[in-house]
Design a protein around this motif. Structure first.
Motif, PDB file in Angstrom:
ATOM      1  N   GLU A  43       0.211 -10.363  -2.325  1.00 11.80           N
ATOM      2  CA  GLU A  43       0.498  -9.156  -3.082  1.00 11.80           C
ATOM      3  C   GLU A  43       0.548  -9.551  -4.560  1.00 11.80           C
ATOM      4  O   GLU A  43       1.312 -10.440  -4.945  1.00 11.80           O
ATOM      5  CB  GLU A  43       1.837  -8.536  -2.660  1.00 11.80           C
ATOM      6  CG  GLU A  43       1.852  -7.956  -1.257  1.00 11.80           C
ATOM      7  CD  GLU A  43       1.183  -6.595  -1.174  1.00 11.80           C
ATOM      8  OE1 GLU A  43       0.804  -6.052  -2.237  1.00 11.80           O
ATOM      9  OE2 GLU A  43       1.041  -6.061  -0.061  1.00 11.80           O
ATOM     10  N   SER A  52      -0.819  -4.768  -5.333  1.00  9.09           N
ATOM     11  CA  SER A  52      -2.071  -4.600  -4.596  1.00  9.09           C
ATOM     12  C   SER A  52      -2.292  -5.825  -3.718  1.00  9.09           C
ATOM     13  O   SER A  52      -2.144  -6.956  -4.185  1.00  9.09           O
ATOM     14  CB  SER A  52      -3.236  -4.437  -5.572  1.00  9.09           C
ATOM     15  OG  SER A  52      -4.441  -4.171  -4.871  1.00  9.09           O
ATOM     16  N   VAL A  74      -3.691  -0.677 -10.463  1.00  9.44           N
ATOM     17  CA  VAL A  74      -3.230  -2.068 -10.477  1.00  9.44           C
ATOM     18  C   VAL A  74      -4.366  -3.015 -10.841  1.00  9.44           C
ATOM     19  O   VAL A  74      -4.250  -3.844 -11.743  1.00  9.44           O
ATOM     20  CB  VAL A  74      -2.615  -2.458  -9.115  1.00  9.44           C
ATOM     21  CG1 VAL A  74      -2.260  -3.942  -9.098  1.00  9.44           C
ATOM     22  CG2 VAL A  74      -1.369  -1.630  -8.833  1.00  9.44           C
ATOM     23  N   THR A  75      -5.485  -2.887 -10.145  1.00  2.00           N
ATOM     24  CA  THR A  75      -6.600  -3.796 -10.417  1.00  2.00           C
ATOM     25  C   THR A  75      -7.159  -3.586 -11.817  1.00  2.00           C
ATOM     26  O   THR A  75      -7.597  -4.538 -12.476  1.00  2.00           O
ATOM     27  CB  THR A  75      -7.712  -3.612  -9.372  1.00  2.00           C
ATOM     28  OG1 THR A  75      -8.107  -2.239  -9.327  1.00  2.00           O
ATOM     29  CG2 THR A  75      -7.233  -4.052  -7.999  1.00  2.00           C
ATOM     30  N   LYS A 231      -4.295  -0.653   3.750  1.00  2.00           N
ATOM     31  CA  LYS A 231      -3.479  -0.672   2.546  1.00  2.00           C
ATOM     32  C   LYS A 231      -2.117  -1.254   2.897  1.00  2.00           C
ATOM     33  O   LYS A 231      -1.233  -0.556   3.390  1.00  2.00           O
ATOM     34  CB  LYS A 231      -3.327   0.739   1.976  1.00  2.00           C
ATOM     35  CG  LYS A 231      -2.547   0.792   0.672  1.00  2.00           C
ATOM     36  CD  LYS A 231      -3.234   0.005  -0.434  1.00  2.00           C
ATOM     37  CE  LYS A 231      -2.494   0.161  -1.752  1.00  2.00           C
ATOM     38  NZ  LYS A 231      -3.091  -0.653  -2.827  1.00  2.00           N
ATOM     39  N   HIS A 233       1.339  -2.403   1.903  1.00  5.72           N
ATOM     40  CA  HIS A 233       2.245  -2.174   0.781  1.00  5.72           C
ATOM     41  C   HIS A 233       3.273  -3.293   0.642  1.00  5.72           C
ATOM     42  O   HIS A 233       3.353  -3.932  -0.402  1.00  5.72           O
ATOM     43  CB  HIS A 233       2.955  -0.829   0.936  1.00  5.72           C
ATOM     44  CG  HIS A 233       2.106   0.346   0.557  1.00  5.72           C
ATOM     45  ND1 HIS A 233       2.261   1.043  -0.621  1.00  5.72           N
ATOM     46  CD2 HIS A 233       1.080   0.938   1.191  1.00  5.72           C
ATOM     47  CE1 HIS A 233       1.358   2.007  -0.691  1.00  5.72           C
ATOM     48  NE2 HIS A 233       0.634   1.972   0.411  1.00  5.72           N
TER      49      HIS A 233
END
Length: 266
Positions: A43, A52, A74-75, A231, A233
């Protein structure tokens, strides 16, 4: 590199950035990493923006690589970072590919686009230790010439290994392979169906039809390994975002044997 508190990330210096395409770069972070398998993920945290999950694309002495696509908040912020800046990491998480499972076998790896990143460690290991495998073949597909990742690696691997690179589409003057990866699966040379392993990673539809082609070659489901994209988290099975049936992809996966994975459903 894994913190004693799994919720707290650790700052790691970016020591290199490799720009593959306009939106796909590899960030190399300095760590005191010990044991990480291809297919595991970290993460990456960006304060005020979130986290992410990013697969490991390279493992070396005191560093780990993350090949990241600039597609979100985020990226997008990660792409503003430079060499010398600090990435906040926690991990590694998940179940990766066990290379020992493939040794002494015919090994086939089929990847679609950026999914080459999580299996790059497998190919690199085979390149360095080819005598530990009966045979090896990589089939990897990209959308176009400008979307090819790890060009230098592909050229290097081709010196020792059977590498098939194919494009979904290309200009008329392109002399390489054109077509989906499924086009080239029937050409795989397998000497012993009981002693073969196939790894399939990529978009869901690409994986579905690649597995169908492998099954046509009478490769059994228990000899096929997949990596599922979900995804994740929290990364540690607490939030439930990646849960399929009673399985947490972030803990039990993302790498699964297909005999088990084919029965997973949302």
């Amino acid at each position: 590199m894994c913190t004693s508190n799994k919720y707290i990330p650790v700052g790691c210096e970016i020591i290199d950035i490799i720009k593959h395409t306009d939106i796909e770069w590899t960030f190399r972070a300095k760590t005191n990493i010990e044991k990480v398998k291809p297919g595991q993920f970290y993460e990456i945290s960006i304060p005020m923006h979130g986290e992410s999950p990013i697969s490991v694309s390279g493992i070396g002495d005191n560093y780990v690589d993350f090949t990241i696509r600039n597609v979100g908040k985020v990226t997008g912020n990660i792409f503003k970072y430079d060499i010398g800046d600090t990435l906040l990491l926690r991990g590694p998480y998940g179940n990766g590919f066990d290379i020992n499972e493939f040794k002494g076998k015919d090994l086939v790896v089929i990847a679609g686009g950026s999914a080459l990143a999580p299996v790059r460690g497998i190919v690199e290991y085979v390149y360095t230790n080819p005598n530990e495998f009966k045979s090896f073949e990589l089939i990897v597909g990209f959308k176009s010439l400008k979307d090819i990742l790890f060009k230098k690696d592909l050229e290097k691997w081709s010196e020792k290994l059977k590498i098939t690179v194919t494009l979904d589409s290309a200009d008329d003057d392109y002399k390489g392979n054109v077509g989906l990866v499924t086009k080239y699966i029937p050409n795989i040379s397998i000497t012993d169906l009981d002693n073969v392993s196939a790894v399939v990673v990529g978009p869901p539809m690409m994986m579905k039809f690649s597995i169908i082609e492998l099954q046509k070659l009478n490769i059994s489901d228990e000899n096929i390994w997949v990596s599922y994209e979900r995804k994740m988290h929290c990364g540690i099975g607490k939030c439930g975002h990646c849960k399929m049936d009673s399985t947490y992809i972030c803990i039990d996966g993302p790498v699964f044997n297909y005999k088990f994975a084919k029965n997973l459903a949302d």
